[in-house]
Structure formats: structure tokens, C-alpha cells
Design an enzyme around this catalytic site. Structure first.
Site, PDB file in Angstrom:
ATOM      1  N   ASP A  26     -21.565  17.014   1.160  1.00 24.57           N
ATOM      2  CA  ASP A  26     -22.103  16.282   2.313  1.00 24.57           C
ATOM      3  C   ASP A  26     -23.497  16.846   2.567  1.00 24.57           C
ATOM      4  OD1 ASP A  26     -22.380  14.836   4.831  1.00 24.57           O
ATOM      5  OD2 ASP A  26     -20.204  14.705   4.880  1.00 24.57           O
ATOM      6  N   HIS A  67     -25.641  15.009   0.672  1.00 24.77           N
ATOM      7  CA  HIS A  67     -26.043  13.731   1.260  1.00 24.77           C
ATOM      8  C   HIS A  67     -27.476  13.773   1.754  1.00 24.77           C
ATOM      9  CE1 HIS A  67     -21.633  12.295   2.071  1.00 24.77           C
ATOM     10  NE2 HIS A  67     -21.878  12.537   0.806  1.00 24.77           N
TER      11      HIS A  67
END
Length: 545
Positions: free
Chosen positions: A297, A331
Site C-alpha cells: 500500500d 500505492h
């Protein structure tokens, strides 16, 4: 006008003052960076083996390790040594004035036995939530560290769900054979039936009025802990350690002061849901340098609480230095938000490399968050193979709007209006991205006063500015596959493009949309290379660029 509570009125007053000070300078600069105080420790050393710990990978060493930490602290502090070995353990609670030092070859492996982790009140996305106790934690401590060249492994695979599409065929077969249960469509693996039930039914982990953590026992398996949580601590050092395989976020310092993270590696599978690398939340005076991140993430993420709770806390993440870091999967490389309701300011990012992140610089929020993010400075940033945007601002995070008319609906500016402004990015190179720059603010609060200069961006598309104001793009080379247009402007104003370079075969240089697009200046730029300098639509006036 509708009635407001006292807290809402105070929040609105604070917002009004913040807007009035939109151009207030930062007290720091590249020649006057924030100062971070590091902890110091007595030389006295305790070996965990003195308390009966065994590094055989089978003995549960929870009591031995925690006893060593408590004993050291009671004696005035020092070093608790973890020698080479595979040290199986349950949750570890750090202690003031103690440096937990893992020698090379030492692996601190957290047990997959979830009964060892008590249900506690924690924080999830800035709000009070029931969580399992973190493998490593510390609350209101001072002068603490985890150092060395060892590994901290959170055994995260026993906690996380995973989608079939995220694994190879053989990995999926192995995962299914390991136990757990499948979603009814057979495409998602869950660690247990309890986890599946909580996930499929959308059960909330947030603690409501009158609730206690024990009230969530029926969904305990779903309440994944962050690997390391430090709450309200002062003078913290994390150095040299590999933190990997976290159940959720990897490193989560919350409301800490004087935080140093140096030469640390955070490593999670790319399929690790909520597998952030470092979430720095409402912290003051911090340094992150020489680290390597490869996670599932956001990599280095700045947060400060979510919505009203974050605004009530009122603690911005501020006075930070982030430098000389390498980031692979993630991300976003450097991220602010989306839980930034307490604000963020005075953060300096330099000499970092992003290799294959989804986005490079990522700023995200949404109506209702509130908070002011400003005085963010970035220089000497090098990016390769960015999946989406190299530089990204979006104040519609997780929001879909059907029409431009819906986006043009402008509610009043209030305490829930997020503000992103006053930033300077320079010396940025990106080789490979879907888009070079994307900025989408709110009609009632554009992203404003952003300067980007000395950039070379190789991307499918160039620049897209929506509801932005006072944006300066200076000495920038856009090497794009899309040349119709290179720059899209939608309802944005006070834009300056100075020394803009672009492909010689460009069809359309600028596409200007929206009646609010005005005051756009193009200087020191050969606009004649483009077949068409500018087109206008959706109510935009011919600005004679």
C-alpha cells in the site's frame, strides 16, 4: 443559517484564520531544516537469554523478552540484546530508556496464535477502533529504540485475506491448502470463517459510545493489528532493522515527538491489503532517511486523523525531513492523506528514488476531511516505471461523480473543507508514467500555490489541471505519447507556464475547458511547434495564449 455546536464554530473560526494566512511563510527552509533529537542510552546490556529465552523457533519467548525490557528500564535503562536465533514470541511492549537491539542473524518472529494478542482500543484511519494488540507497542514512553541488523517478522499472512487474482496458480493452491475458507465465489481466501463473516457483512471495527474492545470478540480474527504502534512517545529511534510481513500497517508512530527512522527496510507482499510501510500520524519533528520500502500500500505516508475526530485532536504532522530513501512497490512513494484532518506542514523530501510505485507524489483527500496541508518541499526526486501519475493531487479520493455539473456544485467552505496549498517541487525526473501531473481540487477550494520547476517527465499524457489556481510549471520538458493535448486545463486560473518543452509533432498544446479558466500565461515557450496552440470548450473563453 443552521445552528452549529461550539466545537463546530471554533473549527470554522480556525479555518477562517488559516485561509487568511494562506501565504504565511514556513519557519524552515532547505538551509534551516527542522531539528530532531535522538535518544541516548546507558551502556548496560541485558541478554534476553538471561531470562530464559530460546532461539529455537519453537519456544514462546514472550515472557522472557518482556521481562528483560522491564528489568532494564527499572535499572535506569540500557540495551536489551537479541542475539542470532529464531525467537518466537507474542506481543512485545517497549519500555522507556531501553534500546531493543537485534544482532545480525536475529529474527523476532511473532506467533500465529492469535489468542496471544489481546483485544485493545487502537486507532484505525484516525478513529477509535477495536484491534488486536500490536506485535510491538509502546505508549507514552521516552527515550526508546529498536536497532541492529536483525529482522522483525509479523507473520502477516495468517492475518490477511487475499484475492485469487493477486497470486500465481501455484501460490493460490498453496494458500487454499493451508486452511482458511473461501468466499462463496471462490475468488477470495480468508484466514477463518470469522474473518469471512466480518468482511462479507461489512462489520465495523469502530468503537461506538459505551462499547469496549471485548464487545468485538465475535470478530476478533478480523481486527488485524499494525506491526509496530508507538503512541505518544518522545525521542524514538528505529535503525537498521528489517520490518516485514505485517498484518496491516507496518510502522505506525502516532502523536510522537522527535522520531528518527534510519536505514530501516519495510517489506510486505504487494498483495498485502493495508500493507503500508510507514504511517507518520500527528507527529512532530521527525527524520526518515536511508530507508528501503517495498510494500502493498502507501510507502511513506503522512496522516493526522480523520474527519471530526482528527480536527478535534488538532495535531498536525509537522517539521519532518524525508531523504535518501528508495521505494519499490507501493500505492504511492511519498503520500499525504487521506486522513489528514489535523493538517500537515513543514515537510522536506529530497534525494529519493521511486521504482515501480503506483503513483509518485500522492496527495489525497475529500470533502468532510478538513485540515490544511502546506509548506511541503520536494527536490531531487527520481522516478522510473510509475504505474499511474508521477505527481498526483485529488480531493475526490474514493468519490465518483457522474457529470461535470455535479462536480460544479459548490457547497460553502466550512471546517470540513480540505486545503492543499503552498508547495514547491524541483528537480524531478520521471521515466515512465501514465500521466506526468494530475491536480484535481474542489470548485470551492482549488489546490493552490504549487510551483513545479526543472522537471523532465516521460509519460503517456502530460499535465491535467482541474480546479487548480496559482500553479507554476517552470522549465519543464514533457515527453509524451499523447499530443492532443499535452496540457489540459479545466476550470483553473492564475496559471503560469514558463519554458515549457514538448514534442515537435504535437497536435494540440493546450485544451482549455470551463468558464472559470482564466489568467493563463505562457512565456518563454515556443508555441509554434504545435499545430494548434489551444482549443476551448465547455464555456471557456479564448484567452489568446
Amino acid at each position: 443559517m443552521q445552528n452549529r455546536s461550539l466545537s463546530q464554530c471554533l473549527a470554522l473560526l480556525i479555518l477562517t484564520v488559516a485561509c487568511a494566512k494562506a501565504q504565511s511563510p514556513s519557519p524552515y527552509s532547505w538551509t534551516n531544516l527542522p531539528q530532531v533529537t535522538e535518544p541516548t542510552f546507558r551502556k548496560d546490556t541485558i541478554n534476553i537469554m538471561q531470562f530464559g529465552a530460546k532461539g529455537d523457533g519453537a519456544t514462546l519467548n514472550t515472557q522472557a523478552i518482556n521481562s528483560a525490557l522491564v528489568s532494564s528500564s527499572k535499572k535506569g535503562g540500557g540495551v536489551v540484546l537479541v542475539p542470532p536465533g529464531l525467537w518466537l514470541t507474542g506481543p512485545v511492549a517497549l519500555q522507556s530508556n531501553v534500546n531493543l537491539h537485534l544482532q545480525r542473524g536475529a529474527i523476532l518472529l511473532f506467533t500465529p496464535d492469535k489468542s496471544q494478542y489481546a483485544l485493545v482500543e487502537g486507532i484505525y484511519e484516525g478513529k477509535r477502533a477495536a484491534r488486536n494488540q500490536s506485535p510491538i507497542s509502546g505508549t507514552n514512553l521516552e527515550n526508546i529504540a529498536i536497532t541492529g541488523q536483525g529482522i522483525v517478522d509479523g507473520n502477516g499472512d495468517v492475518w490477511r485475506a487475499v484475492h485469487k487474482s493477486q497470486l500465481t496458480e501455484s501460490e493460490w493452491k498453496e494458500k487454499v491448502a493451508s486452511g482458511g475458507v473461501l468466499k462463496d465465489d471462490g475468488k477470495t481466501w480468508y484466514p477463518s470463517a470469522q474473518f469471512k463473516s466480518a468482511s462479507v457483512e461489512g462489520k465495523s471495527m469502530l468503537i461506538g459510545e459505551g462499547q469496549k474492545p471485548r464487545d468485538f470478540a465475535g470478530m476478533k480474527d478480523f481486527l488485524r493489528p499494525n506491526l509496530l504502534v508507538l503512541n505518544g512517545c518522545k525521542k524514538v529511534l528505529l535503525e537498521g532493522i528489517i520490518f516485514q510481513n505485517s498484518p496491516a500497517w507496518c510502522l505506525h508512530p502516532l502523536m510522537c515527538q522527535d522520531l528518527t527512522i534510519r536505514k530501516v527496510t519495510t517489506k510486505n507482499p504487494d498483495y498485502a491489503h493495508n500493507g503500508d510501510g510507514m504511517d507518520i500520524e500527528s507527529c512532530k519533528n521527525f527524520l526518515i532517511e536511508g530507508c528501503t520500502l517495498d510494500v502493498g500500500d502507501d510507502a511513506i505516508c503522512i496522516k493526522s486523523g480523520k474527519d471530526e475526530e482528527g480536527r478535534k485532536r488538532g495535531m498536525p504532522t509537522e517539521n519532518g525531513i524525508i531523504r535518501n530513501n528508495t521505494i519499490y512497490k507501493g500505492h504511492g512513494g511519498f503520500v499525504v492523506g487521506s486522513e489528514m484532518s489535523g493538517g500537515a506542514r513543514n515537510i522536506f523530501v529530497e534525494n529519493c528514488t521511486f521504482m515501480g510505485t503506483d503513483k509518485g507524489l500522492r496527495f489525497k483527500s475529500v470533502r468532510g476531511r478538513g485540515g490544511v496541508v502546506e509548506h511541503i518541499y520536494v527536490r531531487n526526486l527520481y522516478m522510473k516505471d510509475i504505474v499511474q501519475e508521477a505527481i498526483f493531487f485529488d480531493l475526490y479520493y474514493f468519490v465518483k461523480f457522474a457529470t461535470d455539473g455535479e462536480r460544479d456544485m459548490r457547497p460553502e467552505v466550512n471546517e470540513g473543507t480540505p486545503i492543499f496549498r503552498n508547495m514547491h517541487f524541483e528537480n524531478i525526473v520521471c521515466n515512465g508514467a501514465q500521466k506526468g501531473v494530475f491536480i484535481r481540487g474542489l470548485p470551492e477550494m482549488p489546490v493552490s500555490n504549487i510551483t513545479m520547476e526543472n522537471m523532465v517527465l516521460q509519460a503517456e499524457k502530460g499535465i491535467e489541471l482541474i480546479d487548480a489556481s496559482d500553479i507554476k510549471i517552470i522549465n519543464t520538458d514533457l515527453i509524451t505519447k499523447e499530443t492532443r493535448p499535452v496540457v489540459l486545463v479545466d476550470n483553473s486560473s492564475q496559471l503560469r507556464f514558463d519554458r515549457l518543452q514538448y514534442n515537435a509533432d504535437t497536435e494540440v498544446l493546450f485544451k482549455i475547458d470551463g468558464a472559470r479558466s482564466q489568467a493563463i500565461e505562457v512565456v518563454n515557450t515556443d508555441t509554434k511547434k504545435a499545430k494548434v496552440k489551444a482549443t476551448y470548450g465547455q464555456g471557456a473563453k479564448d484567452l489568446k495564449l
